[in-house]
Design a protein around this motif. Structure first.
Motif, PDB file in Angstrom:
ATOM      1  N   ASN A  17     -16.902  44.747 -24.978  1.00 20.80           N
ATOM      2  CA  ASN A  17     -17.753  44.410 -23.838  1.00 20.80           C
ATOM      3  C   ASN A  17     -19.166  43.986 -24.349  1.00 20.80           C
ATOM      4  O   ASN A  17     -19.512  44.296 -25.608  1.00 20.80           O
ATOM      5  CB  ASN A  17     -17.804  45.360 -22.646  1.00 20.80           C
ATOM      6  N   LEU A  18     -20.040  43.198 -23.566  1.00 24.31           N
ATOM      7  CA  LEU A  18     -21.181  42.579 -23.989  1.00 24.31           C
ATOM      8  C   LEU A  18     -22.154  43.745 -24.789  1.00 24.31           C
ATOM      9  O   LEU A  18     -22.810  43.432 -25.601  1.00 24.31           O
ATOM     10  CB  LEU A  18     -21.724  41.804 -23.157  1.00 24.31           C
ATOM     11  N   LEU A  35      -7.198  29.015 -25.496  1.00 22.42           N
ATOM     12  CA  LEU A  35      -7.260  28.504 -26.935  1.00 22.42           C
ATOM     13  C   LEU A  35      -6.474  29.189 -27.966  1.00 22.42           C
ATOM     14  O   LEU A  35      -6.522  28.698 -29.023  1.00 22.42           O
ATOM     15  CB  LEU A  35      -8.678  28.473 -27.284  1.00 22.42           C
ATOM     16  N   ALA A  54     -16.825  27.851 -35.817  1.00 14.81           N
ATOM     17  CA  ALA A  54     -16.597  27.318 -34.400  1.00 14.81           C
ATOM     18  C   ALA A  54     -16.713  25.692 -34.445  1.00 14.81           C
ATOM     19  O   ALA A  54     -17.265  25.116 -35.508  1.00 14.81           O
ATOM     20  CB  ALA A  54     -17.800  27.613 -33.452  1.00 14.81           C
TER      21      ALA A  54
HETATM   22  N1  LIG Z   1     -17.804  37.601 -22.945  1.00 17.49           N
HETATM   23  C1  LIG Z   1     -17.695  38.897 -22.662  1.00 17.49           C
HETATM   24  O1  LIG Z   1     -18.225  39.626 -22.012  1.00 17.49           O
HETATM   25  C2  LIG Z   1     -16.289  39.129 -23.221  1.00 17.49           C
HETATM   26  C3  LIG Z   1     -15.381  38.370 -23.607  1.00 17.49           C
HETATM   27  N2  LIG Z   1     -14.187  38.753 -24.192  1.00 17.49           N
HETATM   28  C4  LIG Z   1     -13.217  37.766 -24.766  1.00 17.49           C
HETATM   29  O2  LIG Z   1     -13.809  37.273 -25.817  1.00 17.49           O
HETATM   30  C5  LIG Z   1     -13.285  35.809 -26.159  1.00 17.49           C
HETATM   31  C6  LIG Z   1     -14.440  34.931 -26.213  1.00 17.49           C
HETATM   32  O3  LIG Z   1     -15.287  34.852 -24.966  1.00 17.49           O
HETATM   33  P1  LIG Z   1     -16.625  34.582 -25.056  1.00 17.49           P
HETATM   34  O4  LIG Z   1     -17.519  34.926 -26.257  1.00 17.49           O
HETATM   35  O5  LIG Z   1     -17.213  35.089 -23.773  1.00 17.49           O
HETATM   36  O6  LIG Z   1     -16.609  32.956 -24.937  1.00 17.49           O
HETATM   37  P2  LIG Z   1     -17.649  31.865 -25.472  1.00 17.49           P
HETATM   38  O7  LIG Z   1     -17.404  30.471 -24.759  1.00 17.49           O
HETATM   39  O8  LIG Z   1     -18.923  32.387 -25.446  1.00 17.49           O
HETATM   40  O9  LIG Z   1     -17.292  31.618 -27.052  1.00 17.49           O
HETATM   41  C7  LIG Z   1     -16.131  31.032 -27.580  1.00 17.49           C
HETATM   42  C8  LIG Z   1     -16.309  30.336 -28.740  1.00 17.49           C
HETATM   43  O10 LIG Z   1     -15.276  29.696 -29.318  1.00 17.49           O
HETATM   44  C9  LIG Z   1     -15.559  28.432 -29.939  1.00 17.49           C
HETATM   45  N3  LIG Z   1     -14.367  27.806 -30.031  1.00 17.49           N
HETATM   46  C10 LIG Z   1     -13.721  26.806 -29.115  1.00 17.49           C
HETATM   47  N4  LIG Z   1     -12.721  26.224 -29.653  1.00 17.49           N
HETATM   48  C11 LIG Z   1     -12.604  26.770 -30.821  1.00 17.49           C
HETATM   49  C12 LIG Z   1     -11.586  26.570 -32.117  1.00 17.49           C
HETATM   50  N5  LIG Z   1     -10.419  25.809 -31.942  1.00 17.49           N
HETATM   51  N6  LIG Z   1     -11.760  27.272 -32.939  1.00 17.49           N
HETATM   52  C13 LIG Z   1     -12.750  28.128 -33.218  1.00 17.49           C
HETATM   53  N7  LIG Z   1     -13.781  28.435 -32.189  1.00 17.49           N
HETATM   54  C14 LIG Z   1     -13.381  27.510 -31.153  1.00 17.49           C
HETATM   55  C15 LIG Z   1     -16.482  27.927 -29.022  1.00 17.49           C
HETATM   56  O11 LIG Z   1     -17.248  26.882 -29.711  1.00 17.49           O
HETATM   57  C16 LIG Z   1     -17.355  29.279 -28.756  1.00 17.49           C
HETATM   58  O12 LIG Z   1     -18.345  29.234 -29.933  1.00 17.49           O
HETATM   59  C17 LIG Z   1     -12.524  35.617 -24.707  1.00 17.49           C
HETATM   60  O13 LIG Z   1     -11.106  35.454 -25.149  1.00 17.49           O
HETATM   61  C18 LIG Z   1     -12.779  36.558 -23.859  1.00 17.49           C
HETATM   62  O14 LIG Z   1     -11.660  36.843 -23.103  1.00 17.49           O
HETATM   63  C19 LIG Z   1     -13.676  39.957 -24.172  1.00 17.49           C
HETATM   64  C20 LIG Z   1     -14.621  41.004 -23.852  1.00 17.49           C
HETATM   65  C21 LIG Z   1     -15.652  40.568 -23.326  1.00 17.49           C
END
Ligand SMILES: NC(=O)C1=CN([C@@H]2O[C@H](COP(=O)(O)OP(=O)(O)OC[C@H]3O[C@@H](n4cnc5c(N)ncnc54)[C@H](O)[C@@H]3O)[C@@H](O)[C@H]2O)C=CC1
Ligand SMILES: O=C(O)[C@@H]1CCC=N1
Length: 456
Positions: free
Chosen positions: A303-304, A257, A219
């Motif tokens: 999912n989470l 992203l 990250a």
């Molecule tokens: N949170 C949830 O319950 C669920 C999320 N998702 C999917 O999972 C994906 C991530 O979601 P979350 O974990 O909730 O988001 P989050 O915001 O918690 O995590 C995103 C991560 O990506 C990192 N990041 C940002 N720019 C970056 C880059 N250029 N290179 C590498 N890392 C980078 C951030 O620093 C952060 O660690 C999303 O696409 C979402 O649609 C899918 C199912 C469930």
């Protein structure tokens, strides 16, 4: 764990040194593999030794002290001037022992200190090492003709045996479990993005026999990296490093992203990789356009609750992902919860039903508790009972295999309390509102997919 009294411990330098000396002689590796039972055993041994040395701490106090020392170690390793130094009196006296304990883990934690500071997307900085991108020779050759067996073979560190173990049979569960035994010790798993979902999947994977040293996460900022390091997972700021190191790469960044990230890593994606995107809405077609021809891509919607091994995961294969790739993914993720494969059209629906659905259930749990508070119950107890009610109802629904309507009728006494409550819910339109919630979330997933395609 009851935290009462744990955070207000007064440790002096000598006691901490004795504690570290004891830990040095215990198998701390077992302590760092994220498994609570083993963790507890090690600290119980430490407790006995501390007791024999005349120090009367509880096991939980020892765990808490170790957690603080370990997190300070990581912070100082990343930034020698970290303010965390000031929080641990006498840190410099402990450093040598900490390094000895943590260095024994070198194979697990591959974090290096580098004095050049990195930029990040959100203003945070860190001194984590940026590894050089992999050699050009590791990038995909456009006309590579590696066979499926060779591809799997290389993914599994050369350990996979051909023939009956190669899992060429469709959905052969036995072959899957054999694959798991053969592959996991060697398979390297990377996460690009260190957020909630990456953590949930990593935690789920690690609840099996998977070794934390075989996972690496990247990250741009250090914000969430500590919690991965605490599981023994290696961290970096370089997405390319993760790709070059891994066999299976989870893309776990926000959907907007995806374009930026895939553009950055694309030239390092080779035939040995399985790229798994969890980004809501982002279609296989979009992913395939952004990665080299014939890349093995899988779109996964988790999912989470993966974090507690109760996730519901649905995946769809890209045009070059074979049954073996699906088997490998199932085998890797089976500890995260239910893992199903389906046509891509269902992924957006699953996003509404289950990816987002968990939040709908939390809202319902919150409302249940608020109802009880309104009727006079203390909030803490109401929340505890609401979460147990949701858990119990969910487990019974899943384990009995009965239709929810049948279970509902088993709760309803004619003229009793439940039917009065249900009537109120129906008057409030709960059923229509819930159906609309799944519909809206599904449609939003489709929209996100279109947006991410438009960004190219
Ligand atoms: N949170 C949830 O319950 C669920 C999320 N998702 C999917 O999972 C994906 C991530 O979601 P979350 O974990 O909730 O988001 P989050 O915001 O918690 O995590 C995103 C991560 O990506 C990192 N990041 C940002 N720019 C970056 C880059 N250029 N290179 C590498 N890392 C980078 C951030 O620093 C952060 O660690 C999303 O696409 C979402 O649609 C899918 C199912 C469930
Ligand atoms: O809200 C979101 O977009 C993500 C996808 C499913 C759950 N969280």
């Amino acid at each position: 764990m009851d935290d009462s009294g744990i955070k207000k411990q007064n440790w002096d330098i000598t006691e901490t040194e004795v504690f570290l000396d004891i830990l040095k002689n215990l198998d701390m590796k077992k302590c760092r593999d994220g498994r609570k039972v083993r963790n507890h055993k090690v600290f119980t041994m430490a407790y006995n030794k501390m007791f024999a040395a005349g120090y009367h701490r509880t096991v939980d106090q020892l765990k808490f002290r170790w957690k603080l020392l370990k997190s300070t170690y990581y912070k100082v390793k990343r930034d020698p001037n970290s303010p965390a130094l000031n929080k641990v009196n006498g840190w410099f006296r402990y450093e040598k022992a900490m390094v000895e304990i943590m260095d024994a883990e070198q194979s697990v934690v591959e974090v290096e200190v580098n004095h050049s500071r990195n930029n990040s997307d959100d203003g945070e900085t860190s001194s984590l090492h940026w590894t050089q991108p992999c050699e050009e020779s590791t990038s995909r050759s456009p006309d590579a003709t590696t066979s499926d067996t060779e591809t799997l073979h290389s993914r599994c560190g050369g350990r996979l045996v051909e023939g009956p173990l190669a899992a060429t049979q469709e959905n052969n569960v036995q072959a899957q479990s054999m694959l798991q035994v053969k592959m996991e010790p060697q398979l390297k798993v990377g996460f690009i993005g260190a957020g909630n979902m990456a953590f949930g999947i990593a935690k789920g994977i690690l609840s099996g026999d998977f070794i934390p040293g075989n996972i690496k996460v990247s990250a741009p900022s250090s914000r969430n990296l500590d919690k991965f390091e605490e599981l023994g997972i290696a961290v970096t700021h370089s997405n390319v490093e993760v790709v070059c190191w891994s066999d299976v790469v989870f893309i776990a960044v926000k959907p907007h992203l995806i374009y930026v990230v895939l553009n950055e890593i694309s030239r390092y994606v080779t035939d040995r990789h399985i790229v798994v995107s969890v980004a809501a809405g982002v279609t296989l077609a979009a992913l395939e356009q952004l990665l080299p021809d014939s890349s093995v891509i899988i779109r996964l919607m988790p999912n989470l609750p993966c974090v507690v091994q109760e996730g519901a995961l649905l995946f769809a294969r890209g045009s070059h992902a074979k049954q073996e790739d699906a088997n490998l993914l199932r085998s890797l993720l089976h500890r995260c919860g239910l893992v199903e494969e389906g046509p891509e059209d269902w992924i957006d629906i699953h996003t509404g039903l289950s990816g987002s659905g968990v939040a709908f259930v939390y809202l319902f749990a919150e409302a249940l508790a608020e109802g009880a508070v309104k009727m006079g119950m203390p909030s803490a107890l109401a929340n505890t009972i609401a979460s147990q009610t949701v858990l119990g109802a969910g487990r019974l629904l899943r384990d009995s295999g009965k239709h929810p309507a049948q279970l509902r009728s088993e709760v309803c006494t004619p003229g009793g309390t439940t039917i009065f409550g249900l009537h109120s819910l129906e008057q409030g339109g709960v059923r229509a509102a819930t159906m609309s919630a799944v519909e809206s979330a599904t449609n939003r997933a489709k929209e996100l997919g279109l947006k991410s395609t438009a960004m190219k």
